[in-house]
Each structure stands twice: as structure tokens, then as C-alpha cells.
Scaffold this motif. Structure first.
Motif, mmCIF file in Angstrom:
data_model
loop_
_atom_site.group_PDB
_atom_site.id
_atom_site.type_symbol
_atom_site.label_atom_id
_atom_site.label_comp_id
_atom_site.label_asym_id
_atom_site.label_seq_id
_atom_site.Cartn_x
_atom_site.Cartn_y
_atom_site.Cartn_z
ATOM 1 N N GLU A 103 0.837 -1.205 0.000
ATOM 2 C CA GLU A 103 0.000 0.000 0.000
ATOM 3 C C GLU A 103 0.870 1.253 0.000
ATOM 4 O O GLU A 103 0.544 2.253 -0.642
ATOM 5 N N GLN A 104 1.996 1.204 0.724
ATOM 6 C CA GLN A 104 2.928 2.326 0.715
ATOM 7 C C GLN A 104 3.504 2.539 -0.672
ATOM 8 O O GLN A 104 3.596 3.677 -1.159
ATOM 9 N N VAL A 105 3.893 1.449 -1.348
ATOM 10 C CA VAL A 105 4.441 1.532 -2.702
ATOM 11 C C VAL A 105 3.421 2.136 -3.657
ATOM 12 O O VAL A 105 3.769 2.925 -4.544
ATOM 13 N N ALA A 106 2.147 1.778 -3.473
ATOM 14 C CA ALA A 106 1.112 2.287 -4.371
ATOM 15 C C ALA A 106 1.049 3.811 -4.370
ATOM 16 O O ALA A 106 0.688 4.427 -5.373
ATOM 17 N N GLY A 107 1.433 4.408 -3.255
ATOM 18 C CA GLY A 107 1.414 5.870 -3.178
ATOM 19 C C GLY A 107 2.742 6.527 -3.476
ATOM 20 O O GLY A 107 2.871 7.750 -3.363
ATOM 21 N N SER A 108 3.743 5.731 -3.862
ATOM 22 C CA SER A 108 5.089 6.282 -4.049
ATOM 23 C C SER A 108 5.305 6.898 -5.423
ATOM 24 O O SER A 108 6.228 7.697 -5.608
ATOM 25 N N GLY A 109 4.495 6.480 -6.424
ATOM 26 C CA GLY A 109 4.717 6.976 -7.789
ATOM 27 C C GLY A 109 5.959 6.400 -8.438
ATOM 28 O O GLY A 109 6.447 6.954 -9.429
ATOM 29 N N ASP A 110 6.481 5.291 -7.922
ATOM 30 C CA ASP A 110 7.705 4.670 -8.437
ATOM 31 C C ASP A 110 7.319 3.443 -9.269
ATOM 32 O O ASP A 110 6.927 2.413 -8.714
ATOM 33 N N PRO A 111 7.424 3.506 -10.615
ATOM 34 C CA PRO A 111 6.976 2.377 -11.448
ATOM 35 C C PRO A 111 7.669 1.060 -11.109
ATOM 36 O O PRO A 111 7.028 0.010 -11.091
ATOM 37 N N GLU A 112 8.969 1.097 -10.841
ATOM 38 C CA GLU A 112 9.685 -0.137 -10.550
ATOM 39 C C GLU A 112 9.191 -0.758 -9.252
ATOM 40 O O GLU A 112 8.989 -1.981 -9.163
ATOM 41 N N ALA A 113 8.991 0.063 -8.232
ATOM 42 C CA ALA A 113 8.493 -0.451 -6.952
ATOM 43 C C ALA A 113 7.082 -1.006 -7.104
ATOM 44 O O ALA A 113 6.737 -2.041 -6.515
ATOM 45 N N VAL A 114 6.235 -0.328 -7.896
ATOM 46 C CA VAL A 114 4.870 -0.804 -8.112
ATOM 47 C C VAL A 114 4.899 -2.181 -8.782
ATOM 48 O O VAL A 114 4.165 -3.098 -8.393
ATOM 49 N N ALA A 115 5.740 -2.341 -9.814
ATOM 50 C CA ALA A 115 5.822 -3.633 -10.507
ATOM 51 C C ALA A 115 6.278 -4.738 -9.548
ATOM 52 O O ALA A 115 5.755 -5.863 -9.585
ATOM 53 N N LEU A 116 7.229 -4.442 -8.674
ATOM 54 C CA LEU A 116 7.691 -5.437 -7.706
ATOM 55 C C LEU A 116 6.583 -5.800 -6.721
ATOM 56 O O LEU A 116 6.391 -6.978 -6.390
ATOM 57 N N ALA A 117 5.854 -4.799 -6.256
ATOM 58 C CA ALA A 117 4.774 -5.068 -5.309
ATOM 59 C C ALA A 117 3.659 -5.881 -5.957
ATOM 60 O O ALA A 117 3.066 -6.772 -5.323
ATOM 61 N N VAL A 118 3.352 -5.590 -7.223
ATOM 62 C CA VAL A 118 2.334 -6.366 -7.944
ATOM 63 C C VAL A 118 2.778 -7.822 -8.059
ATOM 64 O O VAL A 118 1.985 -8.745 -7.864
ATOM 65 N N ASP A 119 4.044 -8.054 -8.378
ATOM 66 C CA ASP A 119 4.559 -9.422 -8.448
ATOM 67 C C ASP A 119 4.358 -10.152 -7.115
ATOM 68 O O ASP A 119 3.956 -11.317 -7.079
ATOM 69 N N GLY A 120 4.681 -9.469 -6.032
ATOM 70 C CA GLY A 120 4.536 -10.094 -4.720
ATOM 71 C C GLY A 120 3.092 -10.438 -4.404
ATOM 72 O O GLY A 120 2.786 -11.546 -3.946
#
Length: 1017
Positions: free
Chosen positions: A701-718
Motif C-alpha cells: 500500500e505504501q508503494v502504491a502511493g510512491s509513484g515509483d513504477p519499478e516499486a509498483v511492478a515489484l509489489a504487484v509481483d509479490g
């Protein structure tokens, strides 16, 4: 002089004789009948310590207490509180024995029991123990006259057999123990009188003692010695003969070697027996005994030159009963030169506890108390030379005669205390090196040290303070803000206490803010504190803030540790390990562990198990607030990205360790920089993922608000991998993060990530407990099909192919839940077709199992149940060979379903029991819950209603843990129907309540009552 007279004007309890409560004006009364008195005695003999109701029951009754025993104890406590309130009211004061709030304050409720909140010195039996210990210490230190005077006063407190007339095994045991203490003290007092040269006048006292204790050889020896020193050698020898006759005739034993040796010495006319020890002093006067009494509240004003530097205990001091008892026992016991160390984070109440302890033991240190704050106003460590100068001046050394060096001042300090009993309290120590010069060397002195951390200092007792207990936290807020606030808004005050992390300094700040804002609802302050950005600003007491306390610790860190302290606070992790910290900090593991341990030593991190670390809530808030100031936005994003990378790699490792399709599922994940956590294999990996799931949700949820595409892709994978564990944990908690990640993926990522995010959200929302969770789940799954297509080929990429395959499986589940079996079968058949393309027999078997589940639930397939059952057995064989436990459980459940739907409930129940055993041995909690309510339904049809009720109750407990509406609906329904079948008047209402709850949940889900529900995916 009797020490009981020194209690004049103070409410206290008498146990050394008939049990009596004595009010401040000296009025004594019996507190109720023998039963309540026995309960009061049990609490009094453990004053300040929790006594559970079970302990009170065991102490009041013999082996077989009545069923009403606990209720009797509660009633007795109520009577005692009423009596204490009445006695207090008659006394005309503002409090009962504890000094303030009546009987309910004297007897407090804690956990599953009670605590007598009365200082030990106000219970005569405990005071007696303190005085006997004090006398032994004085005798050991060469002051028999004073020791004898103390014992004389202590023995004068007895008014008959202890706990006279009270029932119960505990009282009987304590009565024997107290009688032994009295006899031992009598012996010691008479021996001390001999040591002081009172041989002639003590003879009658010894003879009286022998009437009460005719078999104690020490008394016979004291009589022989007193007679011999009085010039009565013949009488001494006759006394020996009498002792030998009594022991032989009545006990059947001979005299011991000590008495025989004394007899031989008297026969030989040994003149060394006539010598009185040189250490004997003039007998202490009654006034002196009173001045040096062990009752701290009543000690006389110290004589000139006796320092009394201990500050007052904070008037709102609350809780810490166990810690106070441990510290008092260590400091006032028989240990030589006891040192107590109190450690903990800033604001946790170390100083208050030290002062409370110091005042409790003050009477054991008649030569005074020294106190020093070891931290300068600027926060720097104080100079030991300056502290020693203050101590020496207080001890009477003129300033001009103070030695120049620290070592010389320390030596003089030890010399001055060599024959004194002084308590030294050292507050806020910075290091062992700072403390060591300030330690007295005399055995009779004691030291209390407070510090953030001081592990290396040798100590008799070390107390590591944490926050207060929740009920004590609320009590502290009430003491500052007024008890009315607690009475009017108890839930809001409890939430405020939790928001403060139960830290005493924060609790006082909250109480002060409420006291200054009487018109504010408590909920208003709670709302303001829920915003972390302003949380620390709300916690202020005058000029002292919680933030400033943390700043003092932070300022002492090296640059590397300071940066680590900030960075580790940024990912929303409840707890983290060494590997995770190393990944976030980009350090080797050993170096990261050194940093973590240094932060623990600085009391800026907590460790509850080896290799596991966490922030106190308020320390974490301070660290994040400081990080927002000292780190750039890009640095913050990189830290969060590294946390997402580590968690994704760790979840992938757990999938590989536990799932037959783990290799395929993780084949096309985004490249990861971290190897992830070492999750172990099998059960270890399952336990790890169960514990880390809240962190996965928070960081995603924190990553979702970060605006960081790479972090979002990693979180989606998880998140895409977490449905692999649906049987063992509630996935619904991931729903907010999954929904937020869809929005972020759409905004920042390519279609591959977007489609995967929709799939993850669809699967997870199916487990969520919201009004429209199933509709939203279906919408996300259909969106995933729209992005990836209805039937991509494996050559187009394994990830989109498997995503579509599993999406069809999920849609089949959803449609079966909605009783749309035509659509459900179509999606299930499509998933089978796609599985066949892969050539993976295990994947094909799983998809065919799903299809059989749907067919078994479809009322239109009832004529095919025998064929479905046969196919279930075929697939069970394949799944057994493939060691696919999860899907073997599902196909066995489906086979049992066909028996149930086919009118063979007894056979179905037998097979459900087999499945239930397998789910419990493998930890598949969700499947266990499904099996339990199905088994309840089968047992109900067999007429075994009691067993049906039992299994349905178990199912409801499991459903509530899983937090899934559908599981709860089915379990409520099974329990309601089972209770209806019992047809007992007392369960009619309960049955109706469960059926109503089931109907409500079905309405929330948009399902028909009892509609089909394919299990799992």
C-alpha cells in the motif's frame, strides 16, 4: 519499644494475632467473617503482587473446592472493599489504607485476580520480616545492641498466634511459617542480648521462651551461657541435663554437637565463654530505634549531616507493581552491596520507578540517601568529579577540602560510606565508566541506577522497562486529566493510550492536554493523534516533549547509525530481520546486524527475539518525521523500492519452497536485486509467510502511493503470488493494497503489470469482507482477460498465459458461488483446455478437480454423482503420486460432497473426518473450516446433533479467523440448523441468531442462502 506503636496515625493491617484492620485514628476492627479475612490475609502476605482468583481458591479450600468457589472469592473481595470503605469513611479522610481512594483502591483488580495496594511496611507480618532482616544485617555489621532493640520491637508486635482462627490450607501454611519466624527471632534476640552483656537479666526471658519452645537447642544453649556468665556454673550444667532429658524423653533424640561442646566448655571452666564481644555497644534507646525504624513513611527527620536528597515520587505514579517488588526485594534483602539497574527508552518512567523504589526501601538505609542526575541540561553526560563533589559536600566535607582528582574523590567517598548504610540513586547514567566512581564500597550501602542501556554494569537485579499495561495507562491518564474522562469515554481513552504506545511520558502529555481542554471530547484529541505528521507535536508536557527525549538518543548516534535509524523506519514494517535490514540499507549482513544491535543498545530499536527488530510506535514516528526532513524524496523512494524488492523476492522464495507449480509461477517475475529472506522449506516457509503477510500488505500500500513504477511492478509481483497461500491465511487484509496497486499500475506501468495487478486484485477481493467484494473481484478478473486476451498461447509469454488460465479458474469459482453453473463450467473447461496445452499433468489434474467441484455442486448434475465420485478417486490417485496435498484435500472433499448430495450422510461424514485429519496435520486452516461445516451438515442428517453443533462451532471459529464472509455465512448457517435440531429451549434464541446472521451475510454477498460455493482456486 514496640514498632507497632510507630504506626500510629497510619491505616495498617494486623496479622500477627487476630486479623484486624487499624484505621488512622487507631480504631481496630475485624474485617468480616473468617472467610473474607482469609482472603485479605492471602492478599496482604503478597502485598503489591497479583494474586489470581485460582490461587485464592486453592488457598481457601482443600483438594475439592465447590463449583461456586470463584464466585465466593469475588463476593468476599466485594465485602472486604465495602468494609474498607466504611472504615475509611468513619476515619474521615480522603482515602483508605492506601491513602486515597477507598476500598477499591486498596484491593485493586488486575488480570484474573486482585492486588493489595498497600505498602509492605503497613502489614505487620511483612514489617516483622523486614525488621528481622534489618536486625540480622545490623548484627552482621557489628551492632548487636541496635539489632536486639529492633528485634525486641518486632517481637512486641505479636498479639497471639498469627492469623488466629482463619481457615484454609494457605493460611495454615503461612501460620506455621510465621510461627517459625517468631521462634527464630526470639532465639536471635536472646542471643543478641547475651552479646550485649545482659546475661543476668535475660535468664527469665529465656526460661519463658523455653516454655513456648522446649525443643529448640539454641534456647537451651543460651540459658546455659547466661547462667555460666552469671556465676551459676552448676545451674548451667543442670540446664544441660534438663535439655538432654527433654529431648530424649519427648523427642527420642540426643543433644546436638553445639550443645555438647558448650557443656564440655562449662565443665572445663572455659573462661573464654565469659567474654562479651568487643563490638557490643550501648543498648539503643527507644527513641533511636524509632528513628532507625524500617517504616520509611514514619522515619524521623534525619540528624544533621545525614543526607536526604531523594526527590519526591511523582504523585501520579501508576502501576509497576511487579517491578517495584523485585527492586525492593533486591535492595532490602541480605545481599551485600546490592546494585539495581533500571533501563529503557526515554519517557518510559525509569526515574519515577527509581524514586518509588528508593522511598520504599528508605528505612533500610538510616544513614541517608544521595541522589544525582548524571545528565547535564544540554544532554551531555555529567562529569563524575562534579557528582562526587556534590556527594562529599552532602556528607559534610568542606568544599575547600575536596580532593582534586576523580580517583581521590571516589576513594574519599567510599571511605566516608564504609560504616554507613546509605542509598545512592544515580539517574540517567550514560556509561559504566561514568557510574563506577560513584559506587560506594560498603556492603550495607545500595545503589539504584537508571539508564537508556547499561548492560555491562554488574547488578543484583536488572529491570528493563517497557510501556505500562493498558489498564495502568488509562489510570495514569485519569490521574492527570481527571477520572471523569475515563468514566465518560473509556473506549476513546483506551484508544488514546494505545496511540501513545503506553509510554508514561506520552500518557502524561495526553492527560495534561485533556485537563486543559475540559470541553474537548476525547475523540477530538484521538483524531489529531491519528495523523502521524502531528502526532509528536501533540505529546508535550510544558517544555518537555516526547520528541525531545528521542532527540537526545538520536544525537548520540554516529552518522552511519543515524542514517540507518532513519532509513529502516521508512518501510511500513511491523518487524524486520537482519536480511531485510541489510537489503534496505544496502549493507553486508554482518555490518547490518552490528548497526541494528547498536540501535538496540541506544534504546532506539527493540528486539523481542534473536534477529528480529522493531520500532516502538512513537520512536518510529519520530524517525519517519526526521527522515522527511533529512532525506531527499528520491532517497526515500529508493528505500521503499528496496523494501518492496526484498519482500517480492522473499514471497517468491516461499512459493518455490511450498508450491508444486512454484517454478512456473515465479519464472517471469521482474528481476530482483535481493535474494530475499531465507524462508526455509515446507512448514517453515508457511509459518514465515503467515507472519509477514501484514508487512506485505503495508509495504504494498505504501508503494502504491510512491509513484515509483519499478516499486509498483515489484509489489504487484509479490501480491500476485499470495493466493498460493489462501488455505493457510486470510488474504482479505491485502485488499486495500491490491486495489491501490491497480490504480498505480494504470498510472505508471505497462499493460503486463496492469493486467497482473487486476488479476491479483480480483483474487484477493474474493476473500475480502466488503459489501461489493464479489462484484469488484469479478470486474478485475474480466479486466485481466481483456488485457491479456481470452486464450493467449504459452509462446506469447508464460506469465500472461498462466494469469489467464488462473483467471478462468477464479471466474469459475465466482460463478459457482452465484449458482451460475453454466458459466462456471465454461470457465472451468477453458482452464482445463489451457492446462492441457502445457503438458503439465499436475496442472491438468488441478483444473479437472475444479471442474469436478463445480459439477458436484450443480443440482443439474445430481444424476451423475456416481460418475463424479469415480473421477474424484482417479484424480486423488494422481494427486497422491504428485504429493499435491492442497488439491488432494479438495478432491477428497468433493468426493465426500457427492456422498452428502446423494443421500449418504454417514459415508460422507466418515470421509469428511478423514479430510479433516489431513487438513489439521498439514496446516490448511481454510480447508479445515470448509470441511468442518460440511461435516456438521452431514452429522445433522445422521441425527448426531450434539456432534453437529460441536463441529459447526469449530467451523465458525475458523471462519472468523479467516475473515471471509462466505465461510462465516456457511458456518453460521450450519450452527443455526444444528442448534435448531437440538430443540432445547435455551438454544432456540441462539439458533435463530446464527440463522439471521447467515442470511445477512448472504445478502451482503449478493448470494442466495445456501447457494453453491466452490472452494479455493
Amino acid at each position: 519499644m514496640s514498632h507497632l506503636s510507630a504506626l500510629h496515625g497510619v491505616p495498617h493491617l494486623r496479622l500477627l494475632g487476630p486479623v484486624e484492620f487499624v484505621s488512622a485514628d487507631g480504631t481496630a476492627g475485624r474485617p468480616g467473617a473468617p472467610g473474607p479475612q482469609a482472603v485479605l490475609a492471602a492478599l496482604a502476605l503478597r502485598a503489591g503482587t497479583l494474586v489470581t482468583i485460582d490461587q485464592l481458591v486453592d488457598g481457601l479450600y482443600d483438594d475439592d473446592p465447590p463449583a461456586s468457589a470463584r464466585r465466593v472469592i469475588v463476593n468476599y473481595v466485594h465485602r472486604l472493599r465495602t468494609y474498607l470503605d466504611r472504615a475509611h469513611t468513619a476515619d474521615g479522610e480522603g482515602g483508605a489504607a492506601a491513602g486515597g481512594d477507598g476500598g477499591a483502591t486498596v484491593i485493586g483488580t488486575m488480570a484474573d485476580g486482585y492486588v493489595l495496594r498497600l505498602p509492605a511496611e503497613r502489614v505487620d507480618a511483612l514489617l516483622f520480616g523486614q525488621l528481622t532482616l534489618r536486625a540480622r544485617r545490623a548484627a552482621t555489621q557489628g551492632d548487636p545492641a541496635y539489632a536486639a532493640s529492633v528485634l525486641k520491637g518486632a517481637l512486641g508486635m505479636w498479639q497471639g498466634p498469627a492469623l488466629a482462627g482463619l481457615p484454609g490450607p494457605y493460611v495454615q501454611e503461612q501460620r506455621r511459617a510465621l510461627a517459625e519466624q517468631r521462634a527464630s527471632a526470639t532465639e536471635h534476640h536472646l542471643e543478641l542480648s547475651l552479646a550485649c552483656g545482659r546475661h543476668e537479666e535475660v535468664v527469665p526471658e529465656i526460661l519463658c521462651a523455653l516454655e513456648a519452645y522446649p525443643y529448640r537447642e539454641r534456647l537451651h544453649g543460651a540459658l546455659m551461657l547466661a547462667l555460666y556468665r552469671s556465676g551459676r556454673s552448676a545451674d548451667a550444667l543442670l540446664a544441660y541435663d534438663h535439655a538432654r532429658q527433654v529431648l530424649a524423653d519427648e523427642m527420642g533424640i540426643d543433644t546436638g554437637p553445639a550443645l555438647d561442646e558448650l557443656h564440655a566448655a562449662v565443665l572445663a571452666g572455659d573462661r573464654t565463654l565469659l567474654a562479651v564481644p568487643d563490638t557490643a555497644r550501648v543498648t539503643a534507646s527507644p527513641a533511636d530505634v524509632q528513628v532507625r525504624s524500617a517504616v520509611p513513611a514514619l522515619s524521623a527527620v534525619p540528624a544533621p549531616g545525614v543526607p536526604a536528597q531523594l526527590p519526591a515520587v511523582p504523585c501520579d505514579f501508576t502501576g509497576r507493581h511487579e517491578e517495584v517488588c523485585a527492586l525492593v526485594a533486591a535492595l532490602s534483602g541480605q545481599a551485600a552491596h546490592p546494585v539495581a539497574v533500571i533501563t529503557g527508552m526515554g519517557g518510559v518512567g525509569k526515574t519515577a520507578l527509581a524514586l518509588r523504589t528508593g522511598h520504599a526501601v528508605m528505612g533500610s538505609f538510616p544513614d541517608g540517601q544521595l541522589y544525582a542526575e548524571l545528565r547535564a541540561p544540554c544532554g551531555a553526560p555529567g562529569d563524575p568529579a562534579d557528582i562526587l563533589a556534590g556527594f562529599l559536600t552532602a556528607l559534610g566535607v568542606p568544599h575547600e577540602r575536596l580532593p582534586a582528582s576523580v580517583s581521590d574523590r571516589a576513594a574519599l567517598f567510599r571511605t566516608l560510606l564504609s560504616d554507613r548504610a546509605v542509598l545512592v540513586v544515580l539517574d540517567n547514567a550514560a556509561s559504566v565508566a561514568q557510574v563506577e566512581p560513584l559506587l560506594p564500597g560498603a556492603d550495607q550501602c545500595a545503589v539504584v541506577v537508571t539508564a537508556r542501556a547499561l548492560a555491562a554494569l554488574p547488578a543484583a537485579v536488572k529491570v528493563s522497562l517497557k510501556g505500562l499495561e493498558p489498564h495502568d495507562s488509562m489510570e495514569l491518564i485519569g490521574k492527570v486529566a481527571g477520572i471523569r474522562r475515563i468514566e465518560e469515554e473509556p473506549d476513546a481513552v483506551a484508544a488514546l493510550a494505545a496511540a501513545s504506545g503506553y509510554l508514561p511520558l506520552a500518557l502524561r502529555a495526553i492527560g495534561a492536554r485533556l485537563a486543559l481542554r475540559p470541553a474537548w471530547p476525547v475523540a477530538t484529541l484521538l483524531s489529531r493523534m491519528s495523523d502521524e505528521a502531528r502526532l509528536l507535536g501533540e505529546l508535550r508536557v510544558g517544555e518537555l516533549t516526547v520528541e525531545a527525549v528521542f532527540e537526545q538518543s538520536y544525537a548520540q548516534l554516529s552518522p552511519q547509525r543515524a542514517r540507518a535509524f532513519l532509513e529502516l523506519s521508512l518501510p511500513h514494517c511491523v518487524e524486520f530481520g537482519v536480511k531485510g535490514a541489510a537489503a534496505v540499507l544496502e549493507l553486508p549482513e554482518q555490518e547490518a546486524e552490528d548497526v541494528l544491535e547498536a540501535l538496540v543498545d541506544a534504546v532506539l530499536l527493540e528486539t523481542r527475539a534473536p534477529g528480529r527488530y522493531r520500532y516502538h510506535d512513537l520512536v518510529g514516528a519520530y524517525a519517519r518525521a526526521t527522515a522527511r526532513v533529512e532525506l531527499t524524496d528520491e532517497e526515500v523512494r529508493q528505500v521503499v523500492r528496496r523494501a518492496a524488492d526484498f519482500l517480492c523476492a522473499s514471497v517468491a522464495g516461499a512459493v518455490l519452497a511450498t508450491q508444486p507449480l512454484g517454478g512456473r509461477l515465479t519464472a517471469e517475475l521482474r528481476p530482483r536485486r535481493s535474494a530475499g529472506e531465507d524462508v526455509g522449506t515446507g512448514p517453515e516457509a508457511m509459518r514465515w509467510i503467515r507472519g509477514v503477510l501484514p508487512t506485505v500488505a503495508a509495504v504494498a500500500e505504501q508503494v502504491a502511493g510512491s509513484g515509483d513504477p519499478e516499486a509498483v511492478a515489484l509489489a504487484v509481483d509479490g501480491l500476485m503470488l499470495t493466493p498460493c497461500f489462501e488455505e493457510t491465511m486470510p488474504l482479505g487484509m491485502l485488499a486495500p493494497a491490491a486495489t491501490a496497486l491497480v490504480r498505480s499500475a494504470v498510472a505508471y506501468c505497462d499493460e503486463d503489470v496492469v493486467g497482473t495487478a487486476h488479476y491479483a486484485a480480483g483474487v484477493i477481493l474474493k476473500k475480502h469482507s466488503s459489501l461489493d467484494c464479489l462484484d469488484r473481484s469479478r470486474a478485475h478478473l474480466l479486466k485481466a482477460l481483456e488485457i491479456f486476451g481470452e486464450s493467449p498461447a504459452p509462446a506469447d509469454g508464460l506469465r500472461p498465459f498462466l494469469t489467464v488460465l488462473f483467471t478462468h479458474a477464479m471466474l469459475a469459482h465466482l460463478d459457482a458461488m452465484r449458482a451460475d453453473f453454466t458459466s462456471a463450467r465454461a470457465h472451468a473447461e477453458r482452464s482445463v483446455e489451457m492446462a492441457l496445452v502445457t503438458g503439465d499433468q499436475g496442472l491438468v489434474t488441478r483444473r479437472r478437480t475444479l471442474l469436478l467441484q463445480i459439477r458436484a455442486q450443480d443440482p443439474g448434475s445430481r444424476r451423475d454423482l456416481a460418475r463424479i465420485r469415480e473421477r474424484c478417486r482417479e484424480l486423488a490417485g494422481l494427486l497422491t503420486c504428485g504429493n499435491d496435498v492442497k488439491w488432494l484435500i479438495r478432491v477428497m472433499t468433493t468426493e465426500a460432497d457427492t456422498l452428502l448430495y446423494g443421500g449418504r450422510p454417514a459415508e460422507a461424514a466418515a470421509l469428511y473426518r478423514q479430510v479433516l485429519q489431513r487438513t489439521r496435520t498439514t496446516g490448511h486452516a481454510r480447508n479445515e473450516t470448509e470441511c468442518l461445516y460440511r461435516l456438521a451438515e452431514a452429522l445433522l442428517l445422521t441425527g448426531d446433533t450434539d456432534a453437529a453443533v460441536d463441529h459447526a462451532r469449530q467451523a465458525l471459529q475458523g471462519a472468523q479467523l479467516a475473515q471471509e464472509h462466505l465461510l462465516m455465512a456457511r458456518s453460521h448457517q450450519a450452527l443455526g440448523r444444528s442448534l435448531q435440531a437440538v430443540r432445547a429451549e435455551q438454544v432456540d434464541g441462539e439458533a435463530a441468531g446464527h440463522l439471521e446472521k447467515a442470511a445477512e451475510l448472504y445478502r451482503v454477498l449478493g448470494l442466495h442462502t445456501g447457494s453453491g460455493a466452490a472452494a479455493g482456486h
